[in-house]
Design a protein around this motif. Sequence first.
Motif, short mmCIF file in Angstrom:
data_model
loop_
_atom_site.label_atom_id
_atom_site.label_comp_id
_atom_site.label_asym_id
_atom_site.label_seq_id
_atom_site.Cartn_x
_atom_site.Cartn_y
_atom_site.Cartn_z
N PRO A 74 98.44 -21.68 1.81
CA PRO A 74 97.12 -21.37 2.40
C PRO A 74 97.23 -20.28 3.47
O PRO A 74 98.23 -20.17 4.18
N PHE A 75 96.16 -19.50 3.57
CA PHE A 75 95.97 -18.51 4.64
C PHE A 75 94.59 -18.77 5.23
O PHE A 75 93.62 -18.92 4.48
N ILE A 76 94.49 -18.80 6.55
CA ILE A 76 93.20 -18.98 7.21
C ILE A 76 92.97 -17.76 8.08
O ILE A 76 93.74 -17.51 9.02
N LEU A 77 91.93 -17.00 7.77
CA LEU A 77 91.68 -15.74 8.50
C LEU A 77 90.25 -15.70 9.00
O LEU A 77 89.35 -16.24 8.35
N LEU A 83 85.85 -11.48 2.20
CA LEU A 83 87.18 -10.99 2.56
C LEU A 83 88.22 -11.48 1.54
O LEU A 83 89.21 -10.81 1.27
N GLY A 84 87.95 -12.64 0.94
CA GLY A 84 88.87 -13.17 -0.07
C GLY A 84 88.99 -12.24 -1.27
O GLY A 84 90.07 -12.11 -1.86
N TRP A 85 87.87 -11.58 -1.64
CA TRP A 85 87.95 -10.60 -2.75
C TRP A 85 88.86 -9.45 -2.34
O TRP A 85 89.71 -9.01 -3.11
N THR A 209 87.95 -19.02 -0.64
CA THR A 209 86.73 -19.71 -0.24
C THR A 209 86.38 -19.33 1.20
O THR A 209 87.01 -18.47 1.80
N ALA A 210 85.33 -19.98 1.69
CA ALA A 210 84.85 -19.69 3.04
C ALA A 210 84.55 -21.02 3.71
O ALA A 210 84.40 -22.05 3.06
N SER A 211 84.43 -20.98 5.04
CA SER A 211 84.30 -22.23 5.78
C SER A 211 82.93 -22.90 5.64
O SER A 211 82.80 -24.11 5.80
N LEU A 221 85.21 -18.27 8.67
CA LEU A 221 86.60 -18.32 8.21
C LEU A 221 86.68 -17.99 6.73
O LEU A 221 85.88 -18.48 5.93
N CYS A 222 87.65 -17.17 6.40
CA CYS A 222 88.01 -16.96 5.00
C CYS A 222 89.28 -17.76 4.76
O CYS A 222 90.23 -17.66 5.53
#
Length: 423
Positions: A74-77, A83-85, A209-211, A221-222
Motif C-alpha cells: 500500500p501507498f498512502i499519499l 492521482l491514482g491514475w 482508490t480514494a479516502s 487521500l489517494c
Amino acid sequence: MMLAAIYVTVMGIIFAKTMCHNLLMIPGPVEFTDTVLAAAGGQPMSHMDKSFAGQFGEAIELLRQVALTKTGQPFILAGSGSLGWDIFAANFIESGEHVLVINTGYFGDRFVDTFEAYNITVTQVHTTLPGTPPSLLDVESAIKAASVPFKAVTITHVDTSTGVLMDVKKVAALVRTLLPSALIVVDGVCSFGAESLFFDDWDVDFVLTASQKALGVPPGLCVVIASQRALSVLDARSTSVPSYYANLKKWLPIMRAYEAKTPAYFATPPVQLVQALQVSLLEILRGSDMAGRFAHHVEVSNYVKDKVESWGLKLVTTSREAEAHTLTAVYLPTGVTLPDLLPKVLKQGVMIGGGLHVNIAPKYFRIGHMHISSLNTSLGHIDTTLSAIQAALLETGYDVQKQMAEPEWVPRGKSSATGHDEL
Ligand SMILES: Cc1ncc(COP(=O)(O)O)c(C=O)c1O
C-alpha cells in the motif's frame, strides 16, 4: 489542558454535525463516523512524530487486510482518486507502450485521458449502451486482435457515473490466461472496501482508490496498492519515471519506514487525514469480516433498487448481475427534471447526486449507499433518503403510491454482524 482539549473536540463535533449538515447520500464523499471526524480534526502533530509514524504504519498494515492481500504494497499519499491514475500511468507504463482500458463510463474516459497525457497508446473496449458492461468476449477479442501485447488491462470496478459493476474476478482470470505478464489494474474508487475484491486470490496488480468513499474518511487521500509483480515492473523500467511527486520509487522507502514505525520524509503527509484513515480502517475491520461487509452492501443495495423499482422507476443498469452495490442510478420519471427533483430532496435535508454519464446526464439521479449509511441501519440513512425522494417525487406530481408494491426487507438491528454501534 486535557479537559479543554476534550471540550473543544466535543464542541467541534457538535458544531460540525448540526450546522449546515445535509445527509450526504451522493456516491462519495460519504457520511463518516464521529471518531473519524474527531481524528480528522485532531490537534497539530508533526509528521516526524514517532507516534504518528506508528499510526501511519498501522494504516498501511490495515489496508492490506481490507484488500485481502499479504504481499501487496500500500501507498498512502495526499491527493484524490485521480492521482491514482497518474501514479499508475507514470510508474508502470513507459511512453509508447500499449494498454487496454475496459471503459464503462465517465471515469474510464478519464483514465484514457491520463494515459494519453503520458504518450501511452490506448485501446478501449466499451459498450454503446450506458449501464451495460462490455462482455468477456469483447475483452477477449480486443486482447487477441492487438498487434502488440498490452502491458496492462484496466478495469473500473464500479463506474460511478452509471452504477455498472465489472466482474473483476472473471476479467482478471481471462487476462491472466491470455496475457500472463500483463498488469491487471482496478480503479476501485467507488468500490474499494465495499465491493468484493480479493487482491491476492484474484491475482490483481494494482488497485487505486480514494479516502472519501467506502473507506469512510474525508476527501484528500489517494490510496494505491501495488503487487510485487507490479513493483518488479517498476524496477525494470528502462526510462525514468516521468513524474516527481507521483514517483513510487521515492515513496516506497517512505512507506516501508512508516510500516517499521519510523518517521520518514519525502513530502509532508496530511497528518490528520492519515490518522482518520487509521481510525476508520480499525472500525471497518472491527466490524464483520470483509466478506460480511461486502454482503451487507449487497443486501442494502438490493433493498434500495427494489424500492425505487416498486415506484415504477427504471434503473440505469440493465442487469442485476452488473449493478454496483455502492450506488443506485435511477432514470427520472417522464416530465420530471433534475433541477425539479434535487432541490426538493435537499429541502428535506438529504443530498443525492445528479447524472454524470455524458449521453444521459440530465435524465437520471444517483443515490450513494456505502459505509455507515449502508451498514449501520440504526442511523436510518437509507430510509430517510428513500422517504425524501418519495416525497419529492410526489411534490413533482409523480404518484409514487400508485406504483407501490413494497419490497420485503428485514432491517438488521444494532446487534447485527458488525457488532458495534458505528458500523
Ligand atoms: C470510479 C472513479 N474513479 C476515479 C474517480 C476520481 O476520484 P477523485 O474525484 O477522488 O479524484 C472517481 C470519483 O468519483 C470515481 O468514482
